[in-house]
Motif scaffolding. Sequence first.
Motif, PDB file in Angstrom:
ATOM      1  N   GLN A   4      11.525  -2.545 -27.658  1.00  0.00           N
ATOM      2  CA  GLN A   4      10.282  -1.445 -27.428  1.00  0.00           C
ATOM      3  C   GLN A   4      10.349  -1.348 -25.935  1.00  0.00           C
ATOM      4  N   PRO A   5       9.833  -0.071 -25.473  1.00  0.00           N
ATOM      5  CA  PRO A   5       9.571   0.095 -24.232  1.00  0.00           C
ATOM      6  C   PRO A   5       8.225  -0.904 -23.625  1.00  0.00           C
ATOM      7  N   LEU A   6       8.272  -1.306 -22.350  1.00  0.00           N
ATOM      8  CA  LEU A   6       7.122  -2.167 -21.996  1.00  0.00           C
ATOM      9  C   LEU A   6       5.951  -1.604 -21.639  1.00  0.00           C
ATOM     10  N   PRO A   7       4.858  -2.252 -21.930  1.00  0.00           N
ATOM     11  CA  PRO A   7       3.542  -1.480 -21.534  1.00  0.00           C
ATOM     12  C   PRO A   7       3.469  -1.636 -19.937  1.00  0.00           C
ATOM     13  N   ALA A   8       2.440  -0.762 -19.681  1.00  0.00           N
ATOM     14  CA  ALA A   8       2.264  -0.818 -18.263  1.00  0.00           C
ATOM     15  C   ALA A   8       1.465  -1.860 -17.651  1.00  0.00           C
ATOM     16  N   ILE A   9       2.072  -2.256 -16.635  1.00  0.00           N
ATOM     17  CA  ILE A   9       1.433  -3.419 -16.114  1.00  0.00           C
ATOM     18  C   ILE A   9       0.125  -3.046 -15.140  1.00  0.00           C
ATOM     19  N   CYS A  10      -0.817  -3.839 -14.824  1.00  0.00           N
ATOM     20  CA  CYS A  10      -2.252  -3.731 -14.128  1.00  0.00           C
ATOM     21  C   CYS A  10      -1.669  -3.304 -12.728  1.00  0.00           C
ATOM     22  N   VAL A  11      -2.272  -2.188 -12.278  1.00  0.00           N
ATOM     23  CA  VAL A  11      -2.132  -1.369 -11.139  1.00  0.00           C
ATOM     24  C   VAL A  11      -2.716  -2.491 -10.080  1.00  0.00           C
ATOM     25  N   SER A  12      -2.255  -2.863  -9.062  1.00  0.00           N
ATOM     26  CA  SER A  12      -2.903  -3.873  -8.016  1.00  0.00           C
ATOM     27  C   SER A  12      -3.906  -3.203  -7.032  1.00  0.00           C
ATOM     28  N   PRO A  13      -5.294  -3.528  -6.965  1.00  0.00           N
ATOM     29  CA  PRO A  13      -6.068  -3.103  -6.028  1.00  0.00           C
ATOM     30  C   PRO A  13      -5.413  -3.189  -4.395  1.00  0.00           C
ATOM     31  N   MET A  14      -4.563  -4.013  -4.258  1.00  0.00           N
ATOM     32  CA  MET A  14      -4.090  -4.398  -2.922  1.00  0.00           C
ATOM     33  C   MET A  14      -3.544  -3.128  -2.361  1.00  0.00           C
ATOM     34  N   ARG A  15      -3.077  -2.146  -2.905  1.00  0.00           N
ATOM     35  CA  ARG A  15      -2.604  -1.089  -2.224  1.00  0.00           C
ATOM     36  C   ARG A  15      -3.640  -0.042  -1.775  1.00  0.00           C
ATOM     37  N   GLY A  16      -5.072  -0.070  -2.368  1.00  0.00           N
ATOM     38  CA  GLY A  16      -5.587   0.775  -1.910  1.00  0.00           C
ATOM     39  C   GLY A  16      -6.788   0.103  -0.757  1.00  0.00           C
ATOM     40  N   MET A  17      -6.421  -1.235  -0.523  1.00  0.00           N
ATOM     41  CA  MET A  17      -7.183  -2.026   0.355  1.00  0.00           C
ATOM     42  C   MET A  17      -7.072  -1.393   1.822  1.00  0.00           C
ATOM     43  N   TRP A  18      -8.104  -1.325   2.388  1.00  0.00           N
ATOM     44  CA  TRP A  18      -8.041  -1.227   3.999  1.00  0.00           C
ATOM     45  C   TRP A  18      -7.717  -2.335   4.779  1.00  0.00           C
ATOM     46  N   ARG A  19      -7.360  -2.175   6.174  1.00  0.00           N
ATOM     47  CA  ARG A  19      -7.120  -3.081   6.969  1.00  0.00           C
ATOM     48  C   ARG A  19      -8.158  -4.368   7.009  1.00  0.00           C
ATOM     49  N   ASP A  20      -9.193  -3.771   7.277  1.00  0.00           N
ATOM     50  CA  ASP A  20     -10.148  -4.883   7.417  1.00  0.00           C
ATOM     51  C   ASP A  20     -10.615  -5.796   6.103  1.00  0.00           C
ATOM     52  N   ARG A  61      -0.451  -9.986  11.586  1.00  0.00           N
ATOM     53  CA  ARG A  61       0.644  -9.675  10.718  1.00  0.00           C
ATOM     54  C   ARG A  61       0.266  -8.906   9.728  1.00  0.00           C
ATOM     55  N   ILE A  62      -1.258  -8.694   9.206  1.00  0.00           N
ATOM     56  CA  ILE A  62      -1.574  -7.794   8.470  1.00  0.00           C
ATOM     57  C   ILE A  62      -1.697  -6.454   9.148  1.00  0.00           C
ATOM     58  N   ASN A  63      -2.026  -6.397  10.578  1.00  0.00           N
ATOM     59  CA  ASN A  63      -1.922  -5.191  11.192  1.00  0.00           C
ATOM     60  C   ASN A  63      -0.845  -4.606  11.260  1.00  0.00           C
ATOM     61  N   LEU A  64       0.254  -5.690  11.598  1.00  0.00           N
ATOM     62  CA  LEU A  64       1.623  -5.027  11.572  1.00  0.00           C
ATOM     63  C   LEU A  64       1.984  -4.254  10.167  1.00  0.00           C
ATOM     64  N   TRP A  65       1.682  -5.048   9.139  1.00  0.00           N
ATOM     65  CA  TRP A  65       1.951  -4.456   7.713  1.00  0.00           C
ATOM     66  C   TRP A  65       1.180  -2.917   7.576  1.00  0.00           C
ATOM     67  N   CYS A  66      -0.114  -3.064   8.001  1.00  0.00           N
ATOM     68  CA  CYS A  66      -0.744  -1.757   7.751  1.00  0.00           C
ATOM     69  C   CYS A  66      -0.339  -0.636   8.987  1.00  0.00           C
ATOM     70  N   GLU A  67       0.277  -1.022   9.777  1.00  0.00           N
ATOM     71  CA  GLU A  67       0.906   0.108  10.642  1.00  0.00           C
ATOM     72  C   GLU A  67       2.119   0.397  10.234  1.00  0.00           C
ATOM     73  N   ILE A  68       3.057  -0.268   9.529  1.00  0.00           N
ATOM     74  CA  ILE A  68       4.280   0.198   8.810  1.00  0.00           C
ATOM     75  C   ILE A  68       3.849   1.262   7.532  1.00  0.00           C
ATOM     76  N   GLN A  69       2.499   0.744   6.878  1.00  0.00           N
ATOM     77  CA  GLN A  69       2.232   1.510   5.884  1.00  0.00           C
ATOM     78  C   GLN A  69       1.645   3.022   6.257  1.00  0.00           C
ATOM     79  N   ARG A 117      -0.569   7.897  14.114  1.00  0.00           N
ATOM     80  CA  ARG A 117      -1.664   8.025  13.067  1.00  0.00           C
ATOM     81  C   ARG A 117      -2.137   6.605  13.147  1.00  0.00           C
ATOM     82  N   THR A 118      -3.275   6.410  13.862  1.00  0.00           N
ATOM     83  CA  THR A 118      -3.762   5.046  13.908  1.00  0.00           C
ATOM     84  C   THR A 118      -5.235   4.934  14.207  1.00  0.00           C
TER      85      THR A 118
END
Length: 644
Positions: A95-111, A274-282, A546-547
């Motif tokens: 059977q097809p896989l059910p949907a996995i939980c969407v991570s709130p990490m994606r919507g988190m701000w840098r701070d 490193r978080i700042n670097l990641w956010c600037e990439i995103q 865009r910063t």
Amino acid sequence: MASGARAAVPADALRAASPGRGGDKVVSAYPGDAAAAAAPRSTASRVRSVVASPRPAKATAARRRRDSGADGPGEAAEREEEEPLLPAPEEEEAQPLPAICVSPMRGMWRDEKVALYCDLVLQGCKAEDADEAMSKYLSEKLKLKDKWFGVWKTNPELFFVKYEETSIPFVGILVEVTCKPSQNSSSCFKVTVSVAEPFSSNIANISRDLVDEILEEMEHSVPLLEVYPVEGQDADIRDIALALEVVRFFYDFLWRDWDDEESCENYTALIEERINLWCEIQDGTIPGPIAQRFKKTLEKYKSKRVELIEYQSNIKEDPSAAEAVECWKKYYEIVMLCGLLKMWEDLRLRVHGPFFPRILRRRKGKRDFGKTITHIVARVMTTEMVKDLSSDTLLQQHDDLDLALESCYSGDTVVIFPGEYQAANLALLTDDIIIKGVGKREEILITSEPSHDSFVVSKAANVKLMHLSLIQQGTVDGIVVVESGHLTLENCVLKCEGTGVCVLTGAALTITDSEITGAQGAGVELYPGSIAILERNEIHHCNNLRTSDSSKSTLGGVNMKVLPAPKLKMTNNHIYNNNGYGVSILQPTEQFFIVAEEALNKGAASGDKKDDKMLSKVMQNLNLEMNNNKIEANLKGDIRIVTS
């Protein structure tokens, strides 16, 4: 591939598991990316051929019958040859896989990310204690629920003897998870899993027997970070899903293998960088091509480190001379990649990517016979093209700009006729040459190679570019970088996509009658101790970063970094419609001319003699000479001294 999308694979590609493969540490792509959520891959991932498979696949039922002794010795041997390598064709599809939980990490701000990792999880710990801190954080979350459902995403090589990684990035199976975290300080938890009902997978024709067999060989124990909780369960499971994503992201992007080997007084500050670097990439602050280059460097570092570990583990006794040399070669490659990654993490160097000498080519100097050559770049050369040249001029015709530059010695001239060109050798200018277009500058288009680090880089004593249009497409560095020596741009158009013109310490630049537009940072950036003369230029629509970083938002037309102060002479330039200031002067302390900003702005706007004297004094101390410039309509203002 999303969890709902499924693939069918050729039946002859299926195989049973290799013993012990389930214990590999999994390194996924970047959490938060679409690709990341879909494909964790083993660090030791390799596509196995049929020959490399330890043994052919067997059906679990047949193996159980043999193990129970139902077959006699002869019968077993005969069955060994007759047993099919494939599951029965009539077996029901998964059977097809059910949907996995969407991570709130994606919507988190840098701070929010900084607060989560630095304050909540790591809590000011040292690098050597980071594993224990992550383990403790995850253990607390796992206490919320000891049984739940998730999708086990694992390496396809557990199931297939051959496969295409692009079409099958992972094999996903719906499982029931029983959490019994270990008591040691490792974050690599193992959990007990069993196949959940209904049998579900992203591979439509995968065999249930094959999955059962592989799980049996792994003793139903899989790495916790390979399991993704599915939707439709209670709120506690969402908290567990977030905790798992927090740990994955830490080991995929924030952790470096050298962290606990080097002394770092403030480890959480390093994690914040490193978080700042990641956010600037995103958020696009770091241009896409640069971000891709960083990701590839990070992935290459991880894979090379695994290669070295595997190579060393295969040396059973004292290494031979050849093996020792190979180990050192692999080690030094890792050291080089480690150095590049550290450069990326240095905020002062990030604008240009890894900040190392771009030109490693030696200067040729003049030809042995002392003559200079004029190189004609055109598909066909006619007498009309060379009628203005003297009769004793030595000519060489090329239809490729790159070949023309390759053939140059000091004193040569490259004459380019209308057309569109690319030339990697523009990033390797070491000899004193002139490169000039014939005709309108808009008709001589030179575009950069998106896959290359640099576009135009010079370290020659005197290089001149005239009557050209330079169009930047995805290169990492500034559109023009002057490493050393002197570069002249005359009547050129520079259409930037990344950084603008960069003049490094000790180098000199002259720009006249040219146009610079579209830079993500300043149109012209002067490093401490550099020299620039700008006359009759237009610099506009720069600083498209865009910063949310206020120090970066001040960049605009021209940016000077002082101590020691660069020397800048500006005459009859038009600097307008930039998102930062028209001219920004970056200094490290507030003690450097407290009244300078007011004086500069008054002097630019009025003809008052008292203000002119004050402006003159400020500019003398800054080595800044400005005459008859038109600075207007810049978003932040005309001139500003910025403290860093």
